[in-house]
Design a protein around this motif. Structure first.
Motif, PDB file in Angstrom:
ATOM      1  N   MET A   1      68.846   0.388  22.186  1.00 30.90           N
ATOM      2  CA  MET A   1      68.065  -0.509  23.475  1.00 30.90           C
ATOM      3  C   MET A   1      66.864   0.227  24.093  1.00 30.90           C
ATOM      4  O   MET A   1      66.321   1.256  23.171  1.00 30.90           O
ATOM      5  CB  MET A   1      68.462  -0.350  24.619  1.00 30.90           C
ATOM      6  N   ARG A   2      65.538  -0.621  24.295  1.00 34.77           N
ATOM      7  CA  ARG A   2      64.078   0.193  24.001  1.00 34.77           C
ATOM      8  C   ARG A   2      63.974   0.036  24.762  1.00 34.77           C
ATOM      9  O   ARG A   2      64.402  -0.502  25.922  1.00 34.77           O
ATOM     10  CB  ARG A   2      63.576  -1.177  23.325  1.00 34.77           C
TER      11      ARG A   2
ATOM     12  N   GLU B   1      70.473   5.125  27.848  1.00 37.13           N
ATOM     13  CA  GLU B   1      69.562   5.233  28.811  1.00 37.13           C
ATOM     14  C   GLU B   1      70.043   6.307  28.828  1.00 37.13           C
ATOM     15  O   GLU B   1      68.905   7.195  28.758  1.00 37.13           O
ATOM     16  CB  GLU B   1      70.269   4.067  29.811  1.00 37.13           C
ATOM     17  N   ALA B   2      71.314   7.513  29.175  1.00 34.89           N
ATOM     18  CA  ALA B   2      70.533   8.149  28.920  1.00 34.89           C
ATOM     19  C   ALA B   2      69.973   9.503  28.131  1.00 34.89           C
ATOM     20  O   ALA B   2      69.549   9.984  28.357  1.00 34.89           O
ATOM     21  CB  ALA B   2      72.726   9.153  28.821  1.00 34.89           C
ATOM     22  N   ARG B   3      70.133   8.440  26.937  1.00 30.39           N
ATOM     23  CA  ARG B   3      69.321   9.252  25.844  1.00 30.39           C
ATOM     24  C   ARG B   3      67.262   8.829  25.712  1.00 30.39           C
ATOM     25  O   ARG B   3      67.164   9.931  26.141  1.00 30.39           O
ATOM     26  CB  ARG B   3      69.714   8.186  24.377  1.00 30.39           C
TER      27      ARG B   3
ATOM     28  N   ALA C   1      62.781  14.196  29.188  1.00 29.05           N
ATOM     29  CA  ALA C   1      62.795  15.227  30.106  1.00 29.05           C
ATOM     30  C   ALA C   1      62.602  16.141  29.225  1.00 29.05           C
ATOM     31  O   ALA C   1      61.416  17.299  29.425  1.00 29.05           O
ATOM     32  CB  ALA C   1      63.828  15.765  30.771  1.00 29.05           C
ATOM     33  N   LYS C   2      61.662  15.433  27.584  1.00 28.55           N
ATOM     34  CA  LYS C   2      61.104  16.726  26.958  1.00 28.55           C
ATOM     35  C   LYS C   2      60.039  16.324  26.667  1.00 28.55           C
ATOM     36  O   LYS C   2      58.997  16.656  26.281  1.00 28.55           O
ATOM     37  CB  LYS C   2      62.193  16.472  25.642  1.00 28.55           C
TER      38      LYS C   2
ATOM     39  N   GLU D   1      58.824   8.340  34.530  1.00 29.86           N
ATOM     40  CA  GLU D   1      59.464   6.936  35.144  1.00 29.86           C
ATOM     41  C   GLU D   1      59.668   5.953  32.978  1.00 29.86           C
ATOM     42  O   GLU D   1      59.127   6.737  32.619  1.00 29.86           O
ATOM     43  CB  GLU D   1      58.234   5.864  34.977  1.00 29.86           C
ATOM     44  N   VAL D   2      61.408   5.877  33.528  1.00 35.00           N
ATOM     45  CA  VAL D   2      61.847   5.597  32.125  1.00 35.00           C
ATOM     46  C   VAL D   2      61.983   3.898  32.524  1.00 35.00           C
ATOM     47  O   VAL D   2      63.269   3.383  33.427  1.00 35.00           O
ATOM     48  CB  VAL D   2      63.393   5.772  31.854  1.00 35.00           C
ATOM     49  N   ARG D   3      61.950   3.125  32.545  1.00 36.75           N
ATOM     50  CA  ARG D   3      61.860   1.171  32.554  1.00 36.75           C
ATOM     51  C   ARG D   3      62.693   0.624  31.006  1.00 36.75           C
ATOM     52  O   ARG D   3      62.278   0.755  30.010  1.00 36.75           O
ATOM     53  CB  ARG D   3      60.534   1.156  33.034  1.00 36.75           C
TER      54      ARG D   3
END
Length: 116
Positions: free
Chosen positions: A1-2, A89-91, A97-98, A108-110
């Motif tokens: 997943m991207r 998504e967890a990855r 966070a890094k 933001e993570v989308r």
């Protein structure tokens, strides 16, 4: 997943950082790029110009109108992004966070739902 990991800059906040902190952010991006390239999760990354250099285009009654500045009227602006290809998504959240900017502002993570 991207996933798209977007970075936002607040110039007022950035101005409060020491030179060492700013250099830490710059160097941290180099380390982050090595990490996700080495793991095979890197798709692409781009750094973007400041909002003052942005042109926003709208069309009204078939006529294009251009204004200078970002779409969102805010001091903070989109300054760059990473696209990563990860297993979950967890990855993606773990990677976000890094990113060194996460110490000072949100990343933001989308999920990418379509590519053309």
């Amino acid at each position: 997943m991207r996933y798209l990991l977007t970075l936002h800059m607040n110039p007022t906040l950035w101005a409060t950082l020491t030179d060492d902190q700013k250099n830490g952010v710059y160097e941290g991006h180099g380390e982050f790029i090595k990490l996700i390239t080495g793991s095979g999760e890197m798709v692409e990354t781009k750094a973007l110009a400041e909002a003052a250099e942005t042109k926003t285009v709208t069309v009204e009654d078939g006529v294009a109108h251009t204004t200078t500045g970002g779409f969102v009227e805010s001091e903070a602006f989109l300054c760059g992004y990473y696209v990563v290809d990860v297993e979950s998504e967890a990855r993606a959240v773990e990677l976000a966070a890094k990113i060194p900017d996460a110490q000072y502002t949100a990343v933001e993570v989308r999920k990418v739902v379509h590519e053309g």
